[in-house]
Motif scaffolding. Structure first.
Motif, PDB file in Angstrom:
ATOM      1  N   PRO A  16       0.838  -1.203   0.000  1.00 31.71           N
ATOM      2  CA  PRO A  16       0.000   0.000   0.000  1.00 31.71           C
ATOM      3  C   PRO A  16       0.873   1.253   0.000  1.00 31.71           C
ATOM      4  N   GLY A  17       0.483   2.218  -0.801  1.00 32.96           N
ATOM      5  CA  GLY A  17       1.218   3.476  -0.841  1.00 32.96           C
ATOM      6  C   GLY A  17       2.330   3.505  -1.870  1.00 32.96           C
ATOM      7  N   GLY A  19       3.670   2.604  -5.831  1.00 36.05           N
ATOM      8  CA  GLY A  19       3.376   2.217  -7.212  1.00 36.05           C
ATOM      9  C   GLY A  19       4.670   1.763  -7.854  1.00 36.05           C
ATOM     10  N   PRO A  20       4.665   1.447  -9.144  1.00 37.23           N
ATOM     11  CA  PRO A  20       5.891   0.974  -9.804  1.00 37.23           C
ATOM     12  C   PRO A  20       7.051   1.959  -9.703  1.00 37.23           C
ATOM     13  N   ARG A  21       6.755   3.260  -9.848  1.00 38.54           N
ATOM     14  CA  ARG A  21       7.835   4.259  -9.824  1.00 38.54           C
ATOM     15  C   ARG A  21       8.452   4.373  -8.427  1.00 38.54           C
ATOM     16  N   SER A  22       7.575   4.479  -7.432  1.00 47.46           N
ATOM     17  CA  SER A  22       8.105   4.618  -6.067  1.00 47.46           C
ATOM     18  C   SER A  22       8.780   3.320  -5.617  1.00 47.46           C
ATOM     19  N   ALA A  23       8.317   2.176  -6.126  1.00 41.39           N
ATOM     20  CA  ALA A  23       8.956   0.902  -5.801  1.00 41.39           C
ATOM     21  C   ALA A  23      10.365   0.862  -6.380  1.00 41.39           C
ATOM     22  N   ARG A  24      10.522   1.369  -7.589  1.00 40.14           N
ATOM     23  CA  ARG A  24      11.860   1.420  -8.221  1.00 40.14           C
ATOM     24  C   ARG A  24      12.797   2.297  -7.409  1.00 40.14           C
ATOM     25  N   ARG A  25      12.252   3.427  -6.946  1.00 44.00           N
ATOM     26  CA  ARG A  25      13.085   4.335  -6.128  1.00 44.00           C
ATOM     27  C   ARG A  25      13.488   3.663  -4.832  1.00 44.00           C
TER      28      ARG A  25
END
Lengths: 201, 240
Positions: A16-17, A19-25
């Motif tokens: 939760p919280g 997305g793909p972009r924030s997961a990559r970061r």
């Protein structure tokens, strides 16, 4: 991107919280701090996944079963607070305002999700509230701490009906003006329930 | 694509961390879904409870898209009945039946007006009778209306007491007597000849449930919504 990183990114993106972009970061951040953060995090997650279990009594997560709350002799065993999810138990514990027992229902009755009474831990709740021999440590009050939504309150009434034959006092949390809330910004529903629940000062 | 209309909230399902997918019933657009950005926020969430009335603006690039809603509260209804288990159960049942029974994006102004009238009547004691009438109205809107004008067997309109579970037509007391085990009871208040009693309400609910199941829910491979079953259970306990 290598297979391991892609797998890790995909898994993190399901949290939760994120997305793909924030997961990559997050993956990049972890890779840069492999020793200080990534390995300890992996070990902590592995340890938690192996050790944590749902308490057979209340449904809370803990390393022991029954959980420390259920076995704590200092807690008031005559009061039981019924909540929807484990997160609600943690919220009450953070507040430090409640010293009784808990019962996690595992959700609310929901027309939308097709969740009926059989999907909740209602039988276990009734069993826990049933008066014990000699009334020693029997539950005398059940507090329904469920969401102030149609589903939450429908569930509260249903639970109350199920507990009625046991003759236990059933209460629910107050609804109304939140602490720090300005009347001007409150919605009609909150104001209406606040008016209904007014009390003498 | 854009329209603005008043609607009644039927349900709101969380979508992602902050948004939700709202199902609303409007007079002109029928049951219509749309994304509400930020709908899960503390400030907005209370708006999207079943039964609440909202002024909705729906926008989408293409008509087939889910689209996004912008909503303004018109009347907050649901929270009025949080302390009243019977009315709350009825409100949840009506929203669930409307959501399951009515087709998406097909205008059924009768069902909308009926639901609006039922919600307005919730403050009064006659709401159970209006609920039964609303479900009959939904059946009629969907083309499965019951014919309670005269007896299917004799053509007379005297002492109508049953309804054929197959045709949905009324049957008189004398003509239906030999088959009473196989017929559904027609409560008198639906033909203006009887009083609204708890028993009559349960008969009315059994009648509409049969035809909703047979003509609407089973065709969609669905069951009677749990919220409606719980309302009937509650009214049955009260009648006993």
């Amino acid at each position: 991107m290598s297979g391991e990183i892609e797998t890790l990114t995909k898994l993190l993106a399901r949290l939760p919280g994120l997305g793909p972009r924030s997961a990559r970061r997050a993956v990049l951040f972890l890779l840069k701090r492999r020793e200080q953060l990534m390995l300890p995090l992996a070990e902590a997650m592995h340890a938690a996944a192996k050790a944590m279990k749902a308490c057979r009594e209340c449904g809370n997560y803990a390393t022991e079963d029954p959980c420390p709350i259920c076995t704590d002799a200092r807690r008031d065993k005559t009061v039981m607070c019924v909540v929807e999810e484990v997160g609600d138990v943690w919220a009450f514990e953070r507040s430090g305002a409640y010293r009784g027992l808990y019962h996690v229902l595992g959700g609310t009755l929901s027309a939308l999700d097709g969740r009926g009474p059989e999907d909740l831990t209602l039988d276990k709740l009734v069993e826990r509230c049933r008066p014990k021999v000699g009334d020693e440590g029997s539950v005398t009050e059940v507090i329904l701490a469920l969401d102030a939504t149609v589903d939450g309150q429908t569930t509260a009434h249903y639970v109350s009906d199920r507990l009625q034959p046991l003759g236990i006092k059933v209460t629910r949390l107050a609804q109304g003006v939140p602490v720090g809330g300005e009347l001007d910004y409150l919605d009609d529903g909150t104001l209406t329930t606040a008016l209904k629940s007014r009390r003498e000062v | 694509m854009e329209w603005t209309e008043e609607g009644i909230v039927l349900s709101a399902r969380p979508h992602g961390d902050t948004s939700l997918i709202l199902q609303a019933l409007t007079a002109g657009q029928g049951r219509h879904a749309g994304l509400v950005r930020g709908g899960q926020s503390v400030k907005k969430r209370a708006m999207f409870e079943p039964g609440n009335r909202l002024l909705l603006t729906w926008r989408a690039r293409i008509a087939d898209h889910l689209g996004a809603y912008e909503a303004e509260p018109v009347a907050t209804v649901s929270s009025r009945y949080y302390d009243d288990p019977d009315r709350l159960a009825a409100l949840a049942a009506a929203a669930a039946v409307a959501e399951k029974a009515l087709p998406e994006r097909e205008a059924h102004p009768g069902a909308y007006q009926g639901l609006l009238a039922f919600i307005d009547a919730l403050d009064h004691d006659f709401w159970p009778a209006l609920y039964v009438r609303w479900e009959m109205g939904v059946l009629a809107e969907l083309g499965f209306g019951l014919d309670l004008s005269c007896c299917a067997a004799t053509g007379s309109n005297d002492q109508l007491a049953y309804v054929s579970p197959r045709t949905g037509r009324a049957v008189s007391l004398s003509a239906g007597e030999p088959y009473r085990d196989r017929l559904l009871t027609l409560p008198g208040f639906l033909t203006g000849t009887g009083e609204v009693t708890p028993r009559a309400i349960l008969d009315g609910l059994a009648l509409t449930e049969h035809f909703l199941n047979r003509s609407v829910f089973h065709l969609k491979d669905e069951e009677t919504p749990g919220a409606r079953k719980r309302m009937v259970d509650r009214l049955t306990r009260l009648a006993a």
